[in-house]
Scaffold this motif. Structure first.
Motif, PDB file in Angstrom:
ATOM      1  N   GLN A  53      35.276  87.578  56.112  1.00 47.76           N
ATOM      2  CA  GLN A  53      35.493  86.277  55.635  1.00 47.76           C
ATOM      3  C   GLN A  53      34.144  85.375  55.997  1.00 47.76           C
ATOM      4  O   GLN A  53      33.559  85.618  56.845  1.00 47.76           O
ATOM      5  CB  GLN A  53      36.577  85.423  56.520  1.00 47.76           C
ATOM      6  CG  GLN A  53      37.304  84.359  56.340  1.00 47.76           C
ATOM      7  CD  GLN A  53      38.262  83.561  56.956  1.00 47.76           C
ATOM      8  OE1 GLN A  53      39.106  84.531  57.600  1.00 47.76           O
ATOM      9  NE2 GLN A  53      38.330  82.457  57.303  1.00 47.76           N
ATOM     10  N   PRO A  76      37.766  87.708  60.597  1.00 47.53           N
ATOM     11  CA  PRO A  76      38.722  86.479  60.641  1.00 47.53           C
ATOM     12  C   PRO A  76      38.538  86.020  62.151  1.00 47.53           C
ATOM     13  O   PRO A  76      38.732  84.525  62.226  1.00 47.53           O
ATOM     14  CB  PRO A  76      39.895  86.825  59.997  1.00 47.53           C
ATOM     15  CG  PRO A  76      39.463  87.973  59.053  1.00 47.53           C
ATOM     16  CD  PRO A  76      38.431  88.707  59.736  1.00 47.53           C
ATOM     17  N   GLN A  77      38.945  86.629  63.051  1.00 45.60           N
ATOM     18  CA  GLN A  77      38.715  86.482  64.562  1.00 45.60           C
ATOM     19  C   GLN A  77      37.508  85.571  65.004  1.00 45.60           C
ATOM     20  O   GLN A  77      37.654  84.881  65.626  1.00 45.60           O
ATOM     21  CB  GLN A  77      38.859  87.669  65.409  1.00 45.60           C
ATOM     22  CG  GLN A  77      38.961  87.297  66.868  1.00 45.60           C
ATOM     23  CD  GLN A  77      39.216  88.279  67.759  1.00 45.60           C
ATOM     24  OE1 GLN A  77      40.431  88.848  67.959  1.00 45.60           O
ATOM     25  NE2 GLN A  77      37.933  88.679  68.385  1.00 45.60           N
ATOM     26  N   VAL A  79      35.557  83.913  62.778  1.00 46.46           N
ATOM     27  CA  VAL A  79      35.703  82.518  62.296  1.00 46.46           C
ATOM     28  C   VAL A  79      36.454  81.786  63.120  1.00 46.46           C
ATOM     29  O   VAL A  79      36.165  80.481  63.409  1.00 46.46           O
ATOM     30  CB  VAL A  79      35.979  82.595  60.744  1.00 46.46           C
ATOM     31  CG1 VAL A  79      36.105  81.336  60.160  1.00 46.46           C
ATOM     32  CG2 VAL A  79      35.163  83.643  59.917  1.00 46.46           C
ATOM     33  N   ALA A  80      37.602  82.024  63.394  1.00 45.65           N
ATOM     34  CA  ALA A  80      38.498  81.360  64.237  1.00 45.65           C
ATOM     35  C   ALA A  80      38.131  80.874  65.458  1.00 45.65           C
ATOM     36  O   ALA A  80      38.079  79.763  65.737  1.00 45.65           O
ATOM     37  CB  ALA A  80      39.988  81.949  64.408  1.00 45.65           C
ATOM     38  N   GLN A  83      35.301  78.150  65.000  1.00 47.27           N
ATOM     39  CA  GLN A  83      35.728  76.688  64.608  1.00 47.27           C
ATOM     40  C   GLN A  83      36.386  76.101  65.726  1.00 47.27           C
ATOM     41  O   GLN A  83      36.185  74.826  65.854  1.00 47.27           O
ATOM     42  CB  GLN A  83      36.798  76.996  63.321  1.00 47.27           C
ATOM     43  CG  GLN A  83      36.352  77.402  62.225  1.00 47.27           C
ATOM     44  CD  GLN A  83      37.187  77.656  61.306  1.00 47.27           C
ATOM     45  OE1 GLN A  83      38.246  78.045  61.487  1.00 47.27           O
ATOM     46  NE2 GLN A  83      36.887  77.178  59.789  1.00 47.27           N
ATOM     47  N   GLN A  84      37.195  76.851  66.585  1.00 45.93           N
ATOM     48  CA  GLN A  84      37.649  76.419  67.864  1.00 45.93           C
ATOM     49  C   GLN A  84      36.646  76.036  68.848  1.00 45.93           C
ATOM     50  O   GLN A  84      36.800  74.841  69.567  1.00 45.93           O
ATOM     51  CB  GLN A  84      38.653  77.267  68.461  1.00 45.93           C
ATOM     52  CG  GLN A  84      40.065  77.347  67.497  1.00 45.93           C
ATOM     53  CD  GLN A  84      40.773  78.848  67.656  1.00 45.93           C
ATOM     54  OE1 GLN A  84      40.400  79.505  68.710  1.00 45.93           O
ATOM     55  NE2 GLN A  84      41.789  79.431  66.815  1.00 45.93           N
ATOM     56  N   ARG A 180      38.233  85.941  74.253  1.00 48.69           N
ATOM     57  CA  ARG A 180      37.760  86.837  72.968  1.00 48.69           C
ATOM     58  C   ARG A 180      36.448  87.005  73.117  1.00 48.69           C
ATOM     59  O   ARG A 180      35.833  87.972  72.704  1.00 48.69           O
ATOM     60  CB  ARG A 180      37.922  86.029  71.829  1.00 48.69           C
ATOM     61  CG  ARG A 180      39.360  85.720  71.508  1.00 48.69           C
ATOM     62  CD  ARG A 180      39.677  84.814  70.325  1.00 48.69           C
ATOM     63  NE  ARG A 180      39.350  83.407  70.696  1.00 48.69           N
ATOM     64  CZ  ARG A 180      39.525  82.272  69.833  1.00 48.69           C
ATOM     65  NH1 ARG A 180      39.958  82.372  68.787  1.00 48.69           N
ATOM     66  NH2 ARG A 180      39.036  81.000  70.724  1.00 48.69           N
TER      67      ARG A 180
END
Length: 284
Positions: A53, A76-77, A79-80, A83-84, A180
């Motif tokens: 992504q 995608p993890q 990207v998330a 952003q957070q 993470r």
């Protein structure tokens, strides 16, 4: 004689060299992610990325830089997380992150610049002018030409005190507190500075690891995504947060390696990429 050649010649020469490197590395020729389920395949230093992504150019608390290199693709993890994490940094009044290299569109090895960043789980975040200056969207030219702020001098292997920003430990502690995050790499002088500041409150610094370079950015590495069996995790960190292993980085042996007087380990044969990576490379 060569110094008299026109600038246009050197620009053309550099372009040809870059094209030659790309031709030798098919991973750099592909600009679009594969239409496959997201998967980080292999290891951080020998792998690839399916179903990547692209990271947005900007958002709350972050701005991408050096986007002309097309290294802003991620799992995608990742990207998330970015952003957070950026949102948390901004809402604590710690400024705006400048996010540099992540991975190429399908991951894989770079021709230059990185050994890791191969499966969309590694991110370089610059020590940023945006922490000090008025925040505004960067133009395309600025994104590709802006410079980071070095916090350590590579030649002296020491902190640049006048560039130190007290927000650095706060930002890194936020990242380290996220489940993470597997590791955060920084210059050894930066790690020593943070250990001195933390005192006994240093358990969070176990994830923050000293490593060569990393004087102008910190490197966040995420753990393998849950359920992604194609991703090989790293071994857990066993060293103390601020123990004797940090002292080694300032030893005569380490400084000799830094000066190029002693090789950093034996040369190793480059391993074959996982078989799945062939399918990623050839996928639509």
């Amino acid at each position: 004689m060569f110094s008299r050649l026109p600038k246009v010649f050197w620009l053309a020469f550099a372009t040809l060299c870059a094209a030659a490197r790309a031709a030798d590395n098919p991973w750099q020729e592909i600009e679009d992610p594969s239409a496959q389920p997201p998967a980080s395949i292999g290891t951080y230093t020998n792998g690839c990325l399916a179903g990547a992504q692209p990271m947005p150019l900007r958002g709350e608390g972050f701005q991408l830089v050096r986007t002309g290199r097309h290294r802003y693709f991620a799992h995608p993890q990742t990207v998330a997380f970015l952003q957070q994490f950026s949102r948390a940094v901004a809402r604590r009044g710690l400024g705006r992150l400048q996010i540099g290299d992540i991975s190429m569109a399908r991951g894989g090895p770079f021709s230059s610049g990185h050994r890791s960043h191969q499966m969309g789980l590694d991110v370089d975040i610059w020590y940023s002018q945006d922490w000090r200056a008025k925040q505004r969207p960067l133009s395309r030219w600025e994104r590709d030409n802006i410079s980071a702020i070095p916090l350590a001098d590579e030649k002296r292997h020491a902190l640049i005190e006048e560039n130190w920003d007290p927000r650095v430990p706060q930002i890194l502690r936020l990242a380290a507190g996220d489940e993470r995050v597997e590791r955060i790499f920084v210059h050894p002088a930066i790690k020593r500075k943070m250990c001195d500041l933390a005192g006994d409150d240093n358990a969070w610094l176990r994830k923050v690891r000293p490593w060569w370079g990393h004087n102008y950015h910190f490197h966040v590495r995420l753990a393998c995504p849950p359920g992604d069996n194609s991703c090989k995790p790293q071994r857990p960190v066993r060293d103390a947060a601020c123990g004797k292993d940090l002292d080694w980085w300032f030893s005569d042996e380490a400084l000799a390696i830094l000066r190029g007087e002693v090789p950093l380990g034996e040369p190793q044969r480059k391993p074959e990429l996982p078989a799945q990576c062939t399918r990623v490379l050839e996928a639509r």
